[in-house]
Design a protein around this motif. Structure first.
Motif, PDB file in Angstrom:
ATOM      1  N   SER A 158      43.829  51.775  35.143  1.00 43.15           N
ATOM      2  CA  SER A 158      44.147  50.910  36.298  1.00 43.15           C
ATOM      3  C   SER A 158      42.904  50.163  36.796  1.00 43.15           C
ATOM      4  CB  SER A 158      44.745  51.765  37.420  1.00 43.15           C
ATOM      5  OG  SER A 158      43.810  52.754  37.824  1.00 43.15           O
ATOM      6  N   GLY A 177      38.852  42.992  45.216  1.00 39.93           N
ATOM      7  CA  GLY A 177      38.659  41.586  45.567  1.00 39.93           C
ATOM      8  C   GLY A 177      39.425  41.213  46.825  1.00 39.93           C
ATOM      9  N   ARG A 178      40.685  41.731  46.939  1.00 38.32           N
ATOM     10  CA  ARG A 178      41.458  41.430  48.149  1.00 38.32           C
ATOM     11  C   ARG A 178      40.805  42.037  49.385  1.00 38.32           C
ATOM     12  NH1 ARG A 178      45.821  42.546  44.571  1.00 38.32           N
ATOM     13  NH2 ARG A 178      45.918  44.686  45.378  1.00 38.32           N
ATOM     14  N   ASN A 179      40.337  43.278  49.233  1.00 42.33           N
ATOM     15  CA  ASN A 179      39.669  43.914  50.381  1.00 42.33           C
ATOM     16  C   ASN A 179      38.390  43.173  50.774  1.00 42.33           C
ATOM     17  OD1 ASN A 179      41.629  45.895  50.436  1.00 42.33           O
ATOM     18  ND2 ASN A 179      40.460  47.314  49.140  1.00 42.33           N
ATOM     19  N   LYS A 224      41.963  47.030  36.112  1.00 42.60           N
ATOM     20  CA  LYS A 224      42.299  45.671  36.543  1.00 42.60           C
ATOM     21  C   LYS A 224      42.921  45.662  37.931  1.00 42.60           C
ATOM     22  CE  LYS A 224      42.936  43.869  31.860  1.00 42.60           C
ATOM     23  NZ  LYS A 224      43.881  43.208  30.931  1.00 42.60           N
ATOM     24  N   ALA A 225      43.846  46.622  38.152  1.00 47.23           N
ATOM     25  CA  ALA A 225      44.487  46.687  39.468  1.00 47.23           C
ATOM     26  C   ALA A 225      43.457  47.032  40.548  1.00 47.23           C
ATOM     27  CB  ALA A 225      45.596  47.725  39.456  1.00 47.23           C
ATOM     28  N   ARG A 234      40.249  46.302  40.436  1.00 50.45           N
ATOM     29  CA  ARG A 234      39.405  45.140  40.634  1.00 50.45           C
ATOM     30  C   ARG A 234      40.082  44.127  41.547  1.00 50.45           C
ATOM     31  NH1 ARG A 234      39.103  43.716  35.784  1.00 50.45           N
ATOM     32  NH2 ARG A 234      37.360  45.075  35.197  1.00 50.45           N
ATOM     33  N   LYS A 235      41.402  43.916  41.323  1.00 49.50           N
ATOM     34  CA  LYS A 235      42.131  42.984  42.181  1.00 49.50           C
ATOM     35  C   LYS A 235      42.197  43.489  43.618  1.00 49.50           C
ATOM     36  CE  LYS A 235      45.022  41.103  38.470  1.00 49.50           C
ATOM     37  NZ  LYS A 235      46.419  40.932  37.982  1.00 49.50           N
ATOM     38  N   ALA A 236      42.434  44.803  43.773  1.00 49.35           N
ATOM     39  CA  ALA A 236      42.496  45.361  45.131  1.00 49.35           C
ATOM     40  C   ALA A 236      41.141  45.252  45.825  1.00 49.35           C
ATOM     41  CB  ALA A 236      42.947  46.819  45.065  1.00 49.35           C
TER      42      ALA A 236
END
Length: 447
Positions: A333, A342-344, A335-336, A338-340
């Motif tokens: 997980s 980035g959102r934070n 990638k998930a 990394r995206k989370a």
């Protein structure tokens, strides 16, 4: 052949009228004498001051003009100008150092040529020798050399022999380094602080516009709004005062309880209850069981220690297996995550920008109510009159507020001066102790 003066001339001589001052030109003279009966006395004490003055004037003329003025012709002394120079004003400069009095005085030189002196026969002065070379030659010739205060230098001391001592680099380069020159000074540049100055963000005017409710004849809505604002400020101030009083009361109560509980030989926070022997017997007769006494742990055997170590190893292996599983799950997980992340990060940056904009907007209204350094910037008082205090006319208007206080608070709100608290003078705590000297104790007795 000297001519002897007559008796009348001798009586009218200035030497008989009193002692005159010494000659200002030559050596001191004795012009008067009690008796002038002999030629020697008269010739010795004759006054030739006038002759000396005349001779000095002639010498002065010779130094300035090159000869005596009496020997010059009229053509050399005078010149008849029948026609003036029309270009004098054009040729003369506006300002010239030659016209200064100091320059004229310095330019006065004697027209008589100076006396030519013959050269000395010292070989050390004829050659262009330096001070060090001259000293070395004197040391080689074992000649006495004089130092400061005409003291003869001992040639046996350190550095005074015939050897030539090398001069240090600092002495060789002395006078060549310019300390204040721009090219030689290589200082570090002062970095500008990144923290913005709050004064640059404040957009508060020096004299703020007063509220409409402060007028002597305001509108009803404006007056009620100003009264409501003053009421809220006063209510908040009373709540803060009550909160501080309550906190102070709790601190005093805790301090009092700590003093009461503090007994000798007992830890703080513990209470000791004294029980008499009779009370202890009654409690034992009632059949109440006493709490069991805790036993000290016994020493483990080798089998028990091996069992405990085996259990710890199993727990450690289970923990490592669980951590490995979590790591493998996190790799899948990534990638998930990394995206989370980035959102934070974007959300935190957005919140930071909003907080900074909010602070800047608050700074534009001044520093009222904010803490700057050790003290807090006061907000200021709201000057408002009640309904029955309104005059509705300028003739019966009463002054409100304080202009000095308003200007002082305005400079604090605009970050021109730091917030301060009034420093009141304190009374002297130490009393002055007076002493009476022993001589004053016996003052009355001596009288």
């Amino acid at each position: 052949m000297a001519v002897k003066p007559t008796t009348k001339a001798m009586h009218n001589s200035p030497s008989n009228k009193g002692k005159k001052a010494a000659s200002s030109i030559g050596a001191p003279a004795q012009h008067n004498q009690s008796s002038r009966k002999g030629k020697k006395a008269w010739r010795k004490n004759v006054d030739i001051g006038d002759v000396e003055v005349g001779m000095e004037e002639l010498r002065e003329e010779e130094r300035v003009t090159g000869s005596i003025l009496q020997k010059k012709t009229n053509e050399e002394l005078f010149q008849v100008d029948v026609k003036g120079d029309e270009h004098v004003r054009r040729t003369q400069p506006k300002f010239s150092k030659a016209l200064l009095t100091s320059t004229k005085i310095l330019a006065q030189r004697s027209a008589v040529p100076a006396v030519i002196t013959r050269t000395t026969a010292n070989p050390l002065k004829r050659k262009n020798l330096t001070y060090e070379e001259k000293g070395r030659l004197l040391r080689m010739g074992k000649r006495p050399r004089k130092g400061p205060f005409n003291a003869v230098i001992d040639h046996t001391e350190m550095g005074a022999g015939s050897a030539m001592l090398e001069v240090s680099e600092a002495a060789k380069n002395s006078g060549t380094h310019d300390v204040w020159g721009d090219s030689s000074v290589q200082g570090t540049k002062v970095k500008h602080p990144k923290t913005p100055n709050p004064r640059s963000l404040i957009a508060l005017p020096a004299v703020p516009t007063p509220h409409e409710g402060t007028s002597y004849n305001p509108l009803v809505t404006s007056h009620l709004e100003l009264l409501r604002t003053a009421h809220e400020i006063e209510e908040r101030r009373l709540k803060e005062t009550e909160k501080l009083a309550e906190m102070k009361r709790k601190i005093d109560a805790a301090r009092t309880a700590a003093v009461l509980e503090d007994a000798e030989g007992v830890a703080r926070g513990m209470t000791v209850q004294l029980i008499d022997d009779a009370d202890a017997e009654l409690e034992a007769d009632d059949g109440k069981e006493l709490p069991p006494v805790k036993k000290m742990p016994e020493r483990k055997t080798k089998q028990e220690r091996r069992k405990a170590s085996r259990l710890r190893a199993e727990k450690r292996a289970l923990a490592e297996r669980a951590a490995r599983k979590r790591m493998l799950a996190s790799v899948d997980s990534a990638k998930a995550l990394r995206k989370a992340f980035g959102r934070n990060l974007a959300a935190r940056e957005r919140l930071r920008v909003q907080k900074q904009e909010k602070m800047q907007e608050k700074l534009r209204q001044g520093l009222a109510g904010q803490r700057l350094g050790k003290h807090k910037v006061p907000e200021g008082e709201v000057d408002v009159q009640l309904g029955e205090e309104l005059t509705e006319s300028l003739r019966a208007l009463k002054p409100e507020g304080n202009l000095f206080r308003d200007r002082f608070l305005s400079m604090q709100h605009r970050a021109l001066i730091e917030p301060r608290v009034p420093v009141l003078p304190r009374r002297r705590k130490m009393k002055i102790k007076e002493y009476e000297k022993h001589s004053y104790k016996r003052f009355d007795r001596d009288q």
